[in-house]
Design an enzyme around this catalytic site. Structure first.
Site, PDB file in Angstrom:
ATOM      1  N   THR A 118      -8.448   2.440  -4.565  1.00  0.00           N
ATOM      2  CA  THR A 118      -8.330   3.460  -3.419  1.00  0.00           C
ATOM      3  C   THR A 118      -8.189   4.774  -4.810  1.00  0.00           C
ATOM      4  OG1 THR A 118      -5.813   4.575  -4.195  1.00  0.00           O
ATOM      5  CG2 THR A 118      -6.031   3.033  -5.132  1.00  0.00           C
ATOM      6  N   ASP A 119      -8.205   6.373  -4.856  1.00  0.00           N
ATOM      7  CA  ASP A 119      -8.367   7.238  -5.250  1.00  0.00           C
ATOM      8  C   ASP A 119      -7.824   7.375  -6.508  1.00  0.00           C
ATOM      9  OD1 ASP A 119      -6.644   7.786  -3.265  1.00  0.00           O
ATOM     10  OD2 ASP A 119      -8.304  10.152  -3.230  1.00  0.00           O
ATOM     11  N   GLU A 120      -6.095   6.969  -6.067  1.00  0.00           N
ATOM     12  CA  GLU A 120      -4.956   7.657  -6.988  1.00  0.00           C
ATOM     13  C   GLU A 120      -4.663   6.797  -8.442  1.00  0.00           C
ATOM     14  OE1 GLU A 120      -1.330   6.406  -5.122  1.00  0.00           O
ATOM     15  OE2 GLU A 120      -1.829   7.144  -2.915  1.00  0.00           O
TER      16      GLU A 120
ATOM     17  N   LYS B 240      -3.015  -0.798  -8.745  1.00  0.00           N
ATOM     18  CA  LYS B 240      -4.331  -0.925  -7.931  1.00  0.00           C
ATOM     19  C   LYS B 240      -4.820  -0.598  -9.664  1.00  0.00           C
ATOM     20  CE  LYS B 240      -5.705  -1.065  -4.215  1.00  0.00           C
ATOM     21  NZ  LYS B 240      -5.675  -2.335  -3.434  1.00  0.00           N
TER      22      LYS B 240
ATOM     23  N   TYR C  58       2.093   1.955  -7.153  1.00  0.00           N
ATOM     24  CA  TYR C  58       1.258   1.399  -6.707  1.00  0.00           C
ATOM     25  C   TYR C  58      -0.264   1.307  -7.887  1.00  0.00           C
ATOM     26  CZ  TYR C  58      -2.379   1.927  -3.169  1.00  0.00           C
ATOM     27  OH  TYR C  58      -3.808   2.110  -2.396  1.00  0.00           O
TER      28      TYR C  58
ATOM     29  N   SER D 274       1.001  -1.351   0.141  1.00  0.00           N
ATOM     30  CA  SER D 274      -0.447   0.274   0.079  1.00  0.00           C
ATOM     31  C   SER D 274       0.708   1.715   0.107  1.00  0.00           C
ATOM     32  CB  SER D 274      -0.896  -0.096   1.548  1.00  0.00           C
ATOM     33  OG  SER D 274       0.006   0.666   2.244  1.00  0.00           O
TER      34      SER D 274
ATOM     35  N   LEU E 147       2.436   9.281   6.048  1.00  0.00           N
ATOM     36  CA  LEU E 147       2.686  10.474   5.956  1.00  0.00           C
ATOM     37  C   LEU E 147       2.099  11.233   7.825  1.00  0.00           C
ATOM     38  CD1 LEU E 147       4.025  13.818   6.027  1.00  0.00           C
ATOM     39  CD2 LEU E 147       1.098  14.421   5.022  1.00  0.00           C
TER      40      LEU E 147
HETATM   41  P1  NAD Z   1      -1.915  -2.234   5.221  1.00  0.00           P
HETATM   42  O1  NAD Z   1      -0.063  -1.886   4.273  1.00  0.00           O
HETATM   43  O2  NAD Z   1      -1.581  -1.180   6.480  1.00  0.00           O
HETATM   44  O3  NAD Z   1      -2.121  -3.454   5.220  1.00  0.00           O
HETATM   45  C1  NAD Z   1      -1.725  -4.667   4.197  1.00  0.00           C
HETATM   46  C2  NAD Z   1      -2.643  -5.437   4.626  1.00  0.00           C
HETATM   47  O4  NAD Z   1      -2.097  -6.784   3.539  1.00  0.00           O
HETATM   48  C3  NAD Z   1      -1.374  -6.203   5.533  1.00  0.00           C
HETATM   49  O5  NAD Z   1      -1.659  -6.270   6.559  1.00  0.00           O
HETATM   50  C4  NAD Z   1      -0.616  -6.679   5.024  1.00  0.00           C
HETATM   51  O6  NAD Z   1      -0.148  -8.179   5.696  1.00  0.00           O
HETATM   52  C5  NAD Z   1      -1.186  -7.539   4.119  1.00  0.00           C
HETATM   53  N1  NAD Z   1      -0.342  -7.908   2.439  1.00  0.00           N
HETATM   54  C6  NAD Z   1      -0.100  -7.541   1.556  1.00  0.00           C
HETATM   55  N2  NAD Z   1       0.022  -8.936   1.040  1.00  0.00           N
HETATM   56  C7  NAD Z   1      -0.314 -10.142   1.491  1.00  0.00           C
HETATM   57  C8  NAD Z   1      -0.483 -11.152   0.304  1.00  0.00           C
HETATM   58  N3  NAD Z   1       0.360 -11.205  -0.875  1.00  0.00           N
HETATM   59  N4  NAD Z   1      -1.147 -11.823   0.885  1.00  0.00           N
HETATM   60  C9  NAD Z   1      -1.855 -11.405   2.582  1.00  0.00           C
HETATM   61  N5  NAD Z   1      -2.094 -10.334   2.634  1.00  0.00           N
HETATM   62  C10 NAD Z   1      -0.722  -9.960   2.386  1.00  0.00           C
HETATM   63  O7  NAD Z   1      -2.559  -1.474   4.059  1.00  0.00           O
HETATM   64  P2  NAD Z   1      -3.880   0.132   4.230  1.00  0.00           P
HETATM   65  O8  NAD Z   1      -3.352   1.058   4.550  1.00  0.00           O
HETATM   66  O9  NAD Z   1      -4.991  -0.948   5.143  1.00  0.00           O
HETATM   67  O10 NAD Z   1      -5.149  -0.461   2.885  1.00  0.00           O
HETATM   68  C11 NAD Z   1      -5.922  -1.687   2.830  1.00  0.00           C
HETATM   69  C12 NAD Z   1      -6.284  -1.536   1.058  1.00  0.00           C
HETATM   70  O11 NAD Z   1      -7.012  -0.033   1.035  1.00  0.00           O
HETATM   71  C13 NAD Z   1      -5.378  -1.569   0.183  1.00  0.00           C
HETATM   72  O12 NAD Z   1      -5.788  -2.408  -0.718  1.00  0.00           O
HETATM   73  C14 NAD Z   1      -5.072  -0.137   0.340  1.00  0.00           C
HETATM   74  O13 NAD Z   1      -5.095  -0.293  -1.693  1.00  0.00           O
HETATM   75  C15 NAD Z   1      -6.129   0.081  -0.013  1.00  0.00           C
HETATM   76  N6  NAD Z   1      -6.413   1.705   0.331  1.00  0.00           N
HETATM   77  C16 NAD Z   1      -5.386   2.187   1.175  1.00  0.00           C
HETATM   78  C17 NAD Z   1      -6.094   3.401   1.548  1.00  0.00           C
HETATM   79  C18 NAD Z   1      -4.883   4.382   2.452  1.00  0.00           C
HETATM   80  O14 NAD Z   1      -5.024   5.474   2.960  1.00  0.00           O
HETATM   81  N7  NAD Z   1      -4.092   3.688   3.204  1.00  0.00           N
HETATM   82  C19 NAD Z   1      -6.987   4.526   0.955  1.00  0.00           C
HETATM   83  C20 NAD Z   1      -7.876   3.924  -0.139  1.00  0.00           C
HETATM   84  C21 NAD Z   1      -8.092   2.361   0.021  1.00  0.00           C
HETATM   85  O1  DAU Z   2      -4.954   8.281  -2.036  1.00  0.00           O
HETATM   86  C1  DAU Z   2      -4.886   7.099  -1.147  1.00  0.00           C
HETATM   87  C2  DAU Z   2      -3.787   6.965  -0.927  1.00  0.00           C
HETATM   88  O2  DAU Z   2      -3.406   6.983   0.254  1.00  0.00           O
HETATM   89  C3  DAU Z   2      -3.726   4.592  -0.328  1.00  0.00           C
HETATM   90  O3  DAU Z   2      -3.957   4.644  -1.568  1.00  0.00           O
HETATM   91  C4  DAU Z   2      -2.367   4.472  -0.302  1.00  0.00           C
HETATM   92  O4  DAU Z   2      -2.237   3.313   0.436  1.00  0.00           O
HETATM   93  C5  DAU Z   2      -1.477   5.211   0.330  1.00  0.00           C
HETATM   94  O5  DAU Z   2      -0.591   4.896   1.508  1.00  0.00           O
HETATM   95  C6  DAU Z   2      -1.830   6.891   0.794  1.00  0.00           C
HETATM   96  O6  DAU Z   2      -1.152   7.219  -0.165  1.00  0.00           O
HETATM   97  P1  DAU Z   2      -0.321   8.445  -0.063  1.00  0.00           P
HETATM   98  O7  DAU Z   2       0.738   8.531  -1.266  1.00  0.00           O
HETATM   99  O8  DAU Z   2      -0.509  10.074  -0.341  1.00  0.00           O
HETATM  100  O9  DAU Z   2       0.428   9.132   1.278  1.00  0.00           O
HETATM  101  P2  DAU Z   2       1.203   8.930   2.071  1.00  0.00           P
HETATM  102  O10 DAU Z   2       0.983   9.489   3.643  1.00  0.00           O
HETATM  103  O11 DAU Z   2       2.464   8.396   1.647  1.00  0.00           O
HETATM  104  O12 DAU Z   2       1.792  10.830   2.177  1.00  0.00           O
HETATM  105  C7  DAU Z   2       0.544  11.312   1.756  1.00  0.00           C
HETATM  106  C8  DAU Z   2       1.270  12.966   0.932  1.00  0.00           C
HETATM  107  O13 DAU Z   2       2.796  13.042   1.931  1.00  0.00           O
HETATM  108  C9  DAU Z   2       1.920  12.428  -0.626  1.00  0.00           C
HETATM  109  O14 DAU Z   2       1.589  13.783  -0.698  1.00  0.00           O
HETATM  110  C10 DAU Z   2       3.561  12.728  -0.198  1.00  0.00           C
HETATM  111  C11 DAU Z   2       3.882  13.256   2.009  1.00  0.00           C
HETATM  112  N1  DAU Z   2       4.737  12.783   2.436  1.00  0.00           N
HETATM  113  C12 DAU Z   2       4.816  11.574   2.647  1.00  0.00           C
HETATM  114  C13 DAU Z   2       5.253  11.027   3.925  1.00  0.00           C
HETATM  115  C14 DAU Z   2       5.869   9.824   3.915  1.00  0.00           C
HETATM  116  C15 DAU Z   2       5.116  13.811   2.552  1.00  0.00           C
HETATM  117  O15 DAU Z   2       5.644  15.161   2.738  1.00  0.00           O
HETATM  118  N2  DAU Z   2       6.710  13.019   4.046  1.00  0.00           N
HETATM  119  C16 DAU Z   2       6.084  12.171   4.156  1.00  0.00           C
HETATM  120  O16 DAU Z   2       7.015  11.356   5.212  1.00  0.00           O
END
Ligand code: NAD
Ligand code: DAU
Length: 349
Positions: free
Chosen positions: A130-132, A159, A155, A85, A195
């Site tokens: 994800t919105d990405e 997705k 990434y 992720s 972040l």
């Molecule tokens: P995360 O990285 O915290 O958790 C991912 C989980 O998946 C972990 O527990 C990991 O062990 C498990 N995993 C990874 N590879 C695996 C595999 N091959 N088999 C089984 N398990 C596996 O991720 P998150 O932030 O909780 O995101 C969860 C989902 O939501 C993802 O699909 C991500 O794309 C989506 N998403 C995340 C965000 C965000 O802001 N974090 C936003 C929108 C969508």
């Molecule tokens: O939009 C949804 C996505 O949001 C999810 O699909 C992803 O799994 C999740 O990781 C997240 O992606 P981002 O890249 O937006 O999240 P991140 O927290 O890594 O970064 C948020 C913003 O902050 C981005 O513009 C990069 C910036 N950043 C990030 C880190 C880790 C910094 O400026 N400094 C940092 O140290």
């Protein structure tokens, strides 16, 4: 109903597992997780002994393992969150993202199709995305469900690919599916490489807070429990074959967000206002850094009645409190000790 939730030991997955285990005692919830660096069973200590909860350690890429658990447990539905992720990791090691996010998803789709063939209509494959996938916005506009896909990081490309495969299984094989595309989540149990938790940990320890580029990139932040509530609503009430965008109507420039966080933490830690802003350190920008994400969630709000339950200031304050109170969780994660939890708690059960 038997529901397989993949990635349930991760950040969002653990909140979804907890919500379903508590809210639906008649459902059997199976949490399939490989326990990569992002998986942490300590996220689920409060539900791990519940009768309607089972943990299955395994890899979604492993076809034999996935076949075995479908044969044994006869799932009615899948909520698929398991993924790699983190965007920065995808830039360093894209293949791991193709393996899990693309091949792992296709493996689950194939196995579900095979096991559900005789009465497909009584089953559901709900894919969390994800919105990405929609790319990057300029100053104006919002992503809608009709926005063309334009992924720009390894990434988001992985997705987007998984979303396309899920829709292909709907159109080609009639597999009942739903997809939701959510904006940036924040809240308890967020791994401190992202972040907000990284900044909280660094501010707490008076270490530099890295801001990429000039901190002008914009993200639309949603409290993780509101995402879990949206998943519950879409799972139960969403239309099969449809996509739903989920967002917080809550855009923040990274620098503004970090300044708010510094100020909240100064107040909570009894530091002089402005003290923690001195920790902000501008660092080299992320390669291909998407400028702005912003979500139009009106379909989800109008058709299914969901809306976020907390303002950003409230959600951020609750999140900071959680990290300040759960020092053991944070220390175990930053030291790597959390990786022993499975061995210590599960192997002799
Ligand atoms: P995360 O990285 O915290 O958790 C991912 C989980 O998946 C972990 O527990 C990991 O062990 C498990 N995993 C990874 N590879 C695996 C595999 N091959 N088999 C089984 N398990 C596996 O991720 P998150 O932030 O909780 O995101 C969860 C989902 O939501 C993802 O699909 C991500 O794309 C989506 N998403 C995340 C965000 C965000 O802001 N974090 C936003 C929108 C969508
Ligand atoms: O939009 C949804 C996505 O949001 C999810 O699909 C992803 O799994 C999740 O990781 C997240 O992606 P981002 O890249 O937006 O999240 P991140 O927290 O890594 O970064 C948020 C913003 O902050 C981005 O513009 C990069 C910036 N950043 C990030 C880190 C880790 C910094 O400026 N400094 C940092 O140290």
């Amino acid at each position: 109903m038997k529901i397989l939730i993949t990635g349930g030991a991760g950040f969002i997955g653990s909140h979804v597992v907890r919500l379903f285990v508590n809210k639906y005692p008649s459902y059997q919830i199976y949490n399939l997780d490989k326990l990569t660096y992002a998986g942490n069973l300590a996220n689920l200590t409060d539900v791990e002994d519940r009768e309607n909860y089972t943990f299955l350690k395994g890899d979604i890429v492993d076809a034999v393992f996935v076949e075995d658990i479908f044969s044994e447990h006869k799932f009615d539905a899948v909520i698929h969150l398991a993924a790699e992720s983190h965007v920065d990791r995808s830039i360093a090691d894209p293949l791991a993202f193709v393996q899990t996010n693309v091949i792992g998803t296709v493996n689950l789709l194939n196995t579900a199709k095979k096991h559900w063939a005789e009465n497909l209509q009584n089953h559901l494959f709900y894919h969390i995305s994800t919105d990405e996938v929609y790319g990057s916005l300029g100053e104006d506009g919002l992503f809608t469900e009709e926005t063309p896909y334009d992924p720009r990081s390894p990434y988001s490309a992985s997705k987007a690919s998984s979303d396309h495969f899920v829709r292909a299984w709907f159109h080609t094989y009639g597999l009942p599916i739903k997809i939701s595309n959510c904006s940036n989540n924040y809240g308890p149990n967020h791994f401190p490489e992202k972040l907000i938790p990284l900044a909280i940990n660094n501010i707490k320890n008076e270490r530099p807070v890295p801001v990429y580029g000039k901190g002008e990139n914009v993200r639309d932040w949603l409290y993780v429990l509101d995402h879990a509530r949206a998943i519950d609503v879409i799972f139960h009430k969403g239309k099969v074959g449809d996509t739903y965008n989920i967002g917080g109507v809550n855009e923040w420039k990274n620098l503004d967000l970090i300044e708010l966080l510094c100020d909240q933490m100064d107040q909570k830690l009894g530091r002089e206002q402005g003290h923690s802003r001195n920790l902000i350190t501008f660092v080299k920008d992320r390669a291909g850094h998407d400028l702005r994400y912003a979500i139009d969630s009106s379909k989800l709000m109008d058709e299914l009645g969901w809306k976020p339950s907390v303002t950003f200031e409230e959600g951020l304050s609750k999140t900071v409190d959680w990290y300040l109170e759960n020092t053991e969780w944070l220390e175990n994660v930053t030291s790597g000790h959390y990786r022993d939890y499975y061995e210590e708690q599960y192997t002799n059960r």
